[in-house]
Design a protein around this motif. Structure first.
Motif, PDB file in Angstrom:
ATOM      1  N   VAL A  11       0.755  -1.330   0.023  1.00 33.90           N
ATOM      2  CA  VAL A  11      -0.125  -0.037   0.122  1.00 33.90           C
ATOM      3  C   VAL A  11       0.817   1.241  -0.050  1.00 33.90           C
ATOM      4  O   VAL A  11       0.450   2.200  -0.201  1.00 33.90           O
ATOM      5  N   LEU A  12       2.143   1.201   0.444  1.00 37.89           N
ATOM      6  CA  LEU A  12       2.895   2.278   0.489  1.00 37.89           C
ATOM      7  C   LEU A  12       3.869   2.245  -0.868  1.00 37.89           C
ATOM      8  O   LEU A  12       4.733   3.280  -0.799  1.00 37.89           O
ATOM      9  N   ALA A  13       3.825   1.613  -1.945  1.00 35.50           N
ATOM     10  CA  ALA A  13       4.553   1.712  -3.115  1.00 35.50           C
ATOM     11  C   ALA A  13       4.365   2.818  -3.796  1.00 35.50           C
ATOM     12  O   ALA A  13       5.280   3.123  -4.546  1.00 35.50           O
ATOM     13  N   GLY A  14       3.288   3.605  -3.425  1.00 39.57           N
ATOM     14  CA  GLY A  14       3.012   4.819  -4.132  1.00 39.57           C
ATOM     15  C   GLY A  14       4.236   5.824  -3.883  1.00 39.57           C
ATOM     16  O   GLY A  14       4.361   6.610  -4.846  1.00 39.57           O
ATOM     17  N   VAL A  15       4.991   5.781  -2.825  1.00 36.20           N
ATOM     18  CA  VAL A  15       5.991   6.867  -2.756  1.00 36.20           C
ATOM     19  C   VAL A  15       7.145   6.742  -3.786  1.00 36.20           C
ATOM     20  O   VAL A  15       7.833   7.612  -4.013  1.00 36.20           O
ATOM     21  N   ARG A  16       7.083   5.672  -4.430  1.00 36.40           N
ATOM     22  CA  ARG A  16       8.237   5.407  -5.531  1.00 36.40           C
ATOM     23  C   ARG A  16       7.911   6.521  -6.476  1.00 36.40           C
ATOM     24  O   ARG A  16       8.970   7.001  -7.293  1.00 36.40           O
ATOM     25  N   ASP A  17       6.783   7.204  -6.474  1.00 35.51           N
ATOM     26  CA  ASP A  17       6.554   8.331  -7.525  1.00 35.51           C
ATOM     27  C   ASP A  17       6.753   9.766  -7.087  1.00 35.51           C
ATOM     28  O   ASP A  17       6.520  10.697  -7.528  1.00 35.51           O
ATOM     29  N   LEU A  18       6.874   9.665  -5.654  1.00 37.99           N
ATOM     30  CA  LEU A  18       7.191  10.984  -5.029  1.00 37.99           C
ATOM     31  C   LEU A  18       8.700  10.941  -4.339  1.00 37.99           C
ATOM     32  O   LEU A  18       8.785  10.669  -3.152  1.00 37.99           O
ATOM     33  N   PRO A  19       9.815  11.269  -5.077  1.00 35.61           N
ATOM     34  CA  PRO A  19      10.939  11.040  -4.482  1.00 35.61           C
ATOM     35  C   PRO A  19      11.327  11.795  -3.211  1.00 35.61           C
ATOM     36  O   PRO A  19      12.034  11.310  -2.304  1.00 35.61           O
ATOM     37  N   THR A  20      10.764  12.920  -2.843  1.00 40.44           N
ATOM     38  CA  THR A  20      10.869  13.614  -1.805  1.00 40.44           C
ATOM     39  C   THR A  20      10.259  12.926  -0.585  1.00 40.44           C
ATOM     40  O   THR A  20      10.480  13.172   0.474  1.00 40.44           O
ATOM     41  N   ARG A  21       9.365  11.929  -0.946  1.00 41.35           N
ATOM     42  CA  ARG A  21       8.618  11.340   0.268  1.00 41.35           C
ATOM     43  C   ARG A  21       9.468   9.768   0.107  1.00 41.35           C
ATOM     44  O   ARG A  21       8.846   9.129   1.330  1.00 41.35           O
ATOM     45  N   VAL A  22      10.004   9.315  -0.406  1.00 41.21           N
ATOM     46  CA  VAL A  22      10.634   7.931  -0.301  1.00 41.21           C
ATOM     47  C   VAL A  22      11.144   7.933   1.315  1.00 41.21           C
ATOM     48  O   VAL A  22      11.154   6.797   1.609  1.00 41.21           O
ATOM     49  N   LYS A  23      12.243   8.955   1.564  1.00 42.18           N
ATOM     50  CA  LYS A  23      12.837   8.652   2.629  1.00 42.18           C
ATOM     51  C   LYS A  23      11.894   8.721   4.030  1.00 42.18           C
ATOM     52  O   LYS A  23      12.208   8.099   4.784  1.00 42.18           O
ATOM     53  N   CYS A  24      10.716   9.077   3.884  1.00 41.18           N
ATOM     54  CA  CYS A  24       9.692   9.388   4.938  1.00 41.18           C
ATOM     55  C   CYS A  24       9.276   7.934   5.192  1.00 41.18           C
ATOM     56  O   CYS A  24       9.219   7.278   6.220  1.00 41.18           O
ATOM     57  N   ALA A  25       9.107   7.048   4.120  1.00 41.35           N
ATOM     58  CA  ALA A  25       8.723   5.789   4.071  1.00 41.35           C
ATOM     59  C   ALA A  25       9.861   4.908   4.691  1.00 41.35           C
ATOM     60  O   ALA A  25       9.612   3.727   5.345  1.00 41.35           O
ATOM     61  N   ILE A  26      10.966   5.141   4.410  1.00 41.51           N
ATOM     62  CA  ILE A  26      12.143   4.125   4.406  1.00 41.51           C
ATOM     63  C   ILE A  26      12.696   4.318   5.583  1.00 41.51           C
ATOM     64  O   ILE A  26      13.334   3.260   6.386  1.00 41.51           O
ATOM     65  N   LEU A  27      12.547   5.593   6.492  1.00 39.97           N
ATOM     66  CA  LEU A  27      13.082   5.895   7.648  1.00 39.97           C
ATOM     67  C   LEU A  27      12.841   4.712   8.643  1.00 39.97           C
ATOM     68  O   LEU A  27      13.855   4.137   9.411  1.00 39.97           O
ATOM     69  N   PRO A  28      11.868   4.243   9.130  1.00 40.59           N
ATOM     70  CA  PRO A  28      11.545   3.061   9.822  1.00 40.59           C
ATOM     71  C   PRO A  28      12.184   1.913   9.732  1.00 40.59           C
ATOM     72  O   PRO A  28      12.800   1.233  10.613  1.00 40.59           O
ATOM     73  N   TRP A  29      12.354   1.456   8.363  1.00 42.14           N
ATOM     74  CA  TRP A  29      12.991   0.323   7.895  1.00 42.14           C
ATOM     75  C   TRP A  29      14.578   0.575   8.217  1.00 42.14           C
ATOM     76  O   TRP A  29      15.199  -0.269   8.655  1.00 42.14           O
ATOM     77  N   HIS A  30      15.026   1.533   7.765  1.00 46.94           N
ATOM     78  CA  HIS A  30      16.510   1.990   8.064  1.00 46.94           C
ATOM     79  C   HIS A  30      16.700   1.576   9.804  1.00 46.94           C
ATOM     80  O   HIS A  30      17.856   0.994  10.069  1.00 46.94           O
ATOM     81  N   THR A  31      15.795   2.323  10.454  1.00 46.17           N
ATOM     82  CA  THR A  31      16.058   2.320  11.906  1.00 46.17           C
ATOM     83  C   THR A  31      16.013   0.927  12.451  1.00 46.17           C
ATOM     84  O   THR A  31      16.796   0.500  13.296  1.00 46.17           O
ATOM     85  N   LEU A  32      14.939  -0.052  11.917  1.00 49.61           N
ATOM     86  CA  LEU A  32      14.733  -1.349  12.196  1.00 49.61           C
ATOM     87  C   LEU A  32      16.117  -2.165  12.025  1.00 49.61           C
ATOM     88  O   LEU A  32      16.750  -2.760  12.815  1.00 49.61           O
TER      89      LEU A  32
END
Lengths: 419, 162
Positions: B115-136
């Motif tokens: 459901v979060l795949a849509g961020v791939r079309d919003l380059p400035t928001r990719v980091k928002c979605a990925i941050l929790p995963w980086h942190t994990l």
């Protein structure tokens, strides 16, 4: 376009033919996000009219060569056009002489030039530099670098809850060690117009020179550097309907002559041997290397365009937009306007209860509305108002009341999505 | 929302309103802090490894809806999984968010996370979605601090939006 004249601030009704003006800006007819563009990010960068685009094409097509170098005709033409642009800018800000107008790559480089040329020569250990809470990072970081290098100290003028500088506190910061004041004319994050003329007079009475960051002021109000009596004034071309990569440092000739060069290279020298180099006179002393000639000429054309529209008419129309937008946003529960100074330029920063500015920005973009979200390179302002970021709508003379309505509808939609 | 392709689908808004596994963990064997200096997002992820299994996990912090929903769905997904399974998901999520895998054609284990795949079309928001995963990822490796901007970021790789 005079629907919302403020009762507090009488001014002539805006007389702009906005529809005709908009036709000059090809980008305003596009749909970059799929919806008609409503461009409210002018404080970040303004758009370029066809007249300036055409001027760039004409220069590049028929007038380009390197300047100040060759005897051939094309080089003479390019040099003359480049220097003509400097003349236009000189008149636009009412500088005394053309040699007081130095081409830089933008406001940031202009301030860095002042820091290296003036600061590194005249500011030493224990000296103090007065800055304000409202500064953009570009008028903070160069001075911090200088302070670290020299052992100097930064003092900061606080603001009240409206985002206005506390002038009493400003005056209390002065002492025998105060060597420079750096102040923004208009806050990029809040829109506050600072009383720079008054602040300059106070500093001068104590022998302290003042640098004004005019990046957000020059596009929106008539700036007269002689009337302000500022020692330095920095601004950018790309916020002024001109190209990126060009900016100006105005400096009083007597100060510029005492300053050391910032960058070394060609054009800034009179003679070079390996034993000794003699620097050129101002402004060439500060314009090492081949400058962005096309961009300088484009900035000249942008100033022609803005002058033809009229800076007073531009200011009046933008204040109409600001008043109307402020009034509309105040009517929406859950919207908090950040920056409510009495004297403001066309910047409207706001926070939405329970919605992060990045979500506001993404959702507004889906409606075609382009705003800036984030800390606006002014983190001390964000800290002062205890927000991580804001959403910022910033207006230009080509914006319309209908676009403000679209912003308001977009904000209501964001609230609906997050309800 | 009128536009079904919008990023702000009900499931994301729901996780933003009622984040799962939100809060502190009494005893954490692994934890990490993540922040995105560009937008001010920051969050912490704490977890308890029992053997190779993530027995408990929680997050807290201040962030946009995309980041919070991503963190909420992440914790719900990796709880009970092995460290190795979590690492696989981290990699797949990152590949999805940066558009490096086609989730419709290539095999993956992302399930509802798509459901979060849509961020791939919003380059400035990719980091928002990925941050929790980086942190994990940082938490699993017991790296104390992570950032989407840092060169030392253990997950650092060009995201195409610098």
């Amino acid at each position: 376009m005079s629907a919302s004249q403020s009762a507090l601030k009488p001014r002539p009704a805006s007389a702009l033919d906005v529809a005709r003006i908009r036709a000059d800006f090809p980008i305003l007819g596009l749909k970059p996000s799929g919806k008609p563009l409503i461009y409210l990010d002018n404080a970040a960068s303004s758009q370029m009219p066809q007249q300036v685009i055409d001027r760039l094409v004409r220069y590049q097509t028929t007038q380009h060569a390197n300047i100040h170098r060759a005897v051939h005709t094309l080089s003479e033409i390019a040099t003359a056009e480049y220097e003509e642009a400097r003349r236009k800018i000189t008149r636009f800000i009412n500088a005394r002489e053309e040699r007081e107008v130095i081409f830089t790559s933008g406001t940031t480089e202009a301030i860095n030039l002042a820091m290296h040329g003036y600061g590194r020569r005249f500011i030493g250990a224990g000296d103090e530099i007065v800055l304000t809470t409202l500064e953009h990072h570009s008028n903070i970081v160069p001075w911090q670098m200088l302070a670290e290098e020299k052992g100097a100290k930064i003092r900061v003028v606080p603001v009240n809850d409206a985002g206005e500088l506390l002038i009493d506190e400003y005056e209390k910061l002065f002492n025998a060690r105060t060597k420079l004041v750096g102040v923004t004319h208009v806050s990029n994050a809040l829109g506050t117009v600072n009383p720079v003329k008054q602040m300059i007079a106070f500093a001068h009475a104590r022998g302290v020179p003042v640098l004004v960051d005019g990046a957000q002021a020059v596009p929106h109000l008539k700036v007269d550097v002689q009337d302000l009596d500022c020692d330095f004034y920095a601004f950018s071309g790309h916020k002024l309907c001109g190209p990126t990569g060009i900016g100006i440092l105005y400096g009083k000739a007597a100060l510029l002559e005492r300053m050391q060069p910032f960058k070394g290279g060609g054009d800034m020298i009179l003679s070079v041997t390996f034993e000794k180099t003699t620097y050129n006179v101002i402004p060439q002393k500060f314009e090492a290397g081949t400058p962005p000639i096309a961009a300088a000429i484009g900035l000249g054309a942008a100033i022609d365009y803005l002058s033809a529209v009229g800076m007073d008419a531009i200011a009046a129309h933008e204040l109409d937009l600001l008043d109307y937008a402020t009034d509309q946003l105040k009517r929406i529960p859950g919207v908090r306007i950040i920056g409510t100074a009495r004297d403001k330029a066309a910047v409207l920063s706001f926070a939405l209860d329970g919605v992060h500015p990045h979500d506001v920005g993404t959702l507004l973009n889906q409606d075609g509305v382009a705003v800036r979200t984030g800390h606006h390179c002014a983190q001390p302002v964000m800290q002062r108002f205890k927000v991580p970021a804001t959403s910022r709508a910033s207006f230009a003379f080509y914006n319309t009341m209908a676009e403000v309505d679209a912003l308001v509808a977009g904000i209501r939609n964001v609230q609906k999505v997050f309800s | 929302m009128a536009d079904p392709k919008s990023l702000y689908q009900e499931v994301i808004l729901d996780h933003n309103r009622k984040p799962r596994n939100y809060g502190a963990l009494a005893q954490a064997s692994h934890k990490a802090e993540g922040h995105n200096p560009l937008c001010g997002d920051h969050l912490s992820v704490a977890l308890n490894l029992e053997g190779e299994h993530i027995a408990a996990i929680a997050f807290q912090g201040e962030s946009c809806a995309i980041c919070k929903a991503s963190a909420s769905m992440m914790t719900a997904n990796v709880k009970g999984k092995t460290r190795q399974d979590a690492e696989t998901l981290i990699q797949e999520f990152r590949d999805m968010a940066t558009g490096q895998i086609d989730i419709d054609k290539q095999a993956h284990h992302l399930g509802r996370l798509t459901v979060l795949a849509g961020v791939r079309d919003l380059p400035t928001r990719v980091k928002c979605a990925i941050l929790p995963w980086h942190t994990l990822h940082a938490a699993l490796h017991s790296v104390a601090d992570t950032s989407t901007e840092s060169e030392n970021d253990p997950m650092h790789a060009p995201l195409g939006d610098a």
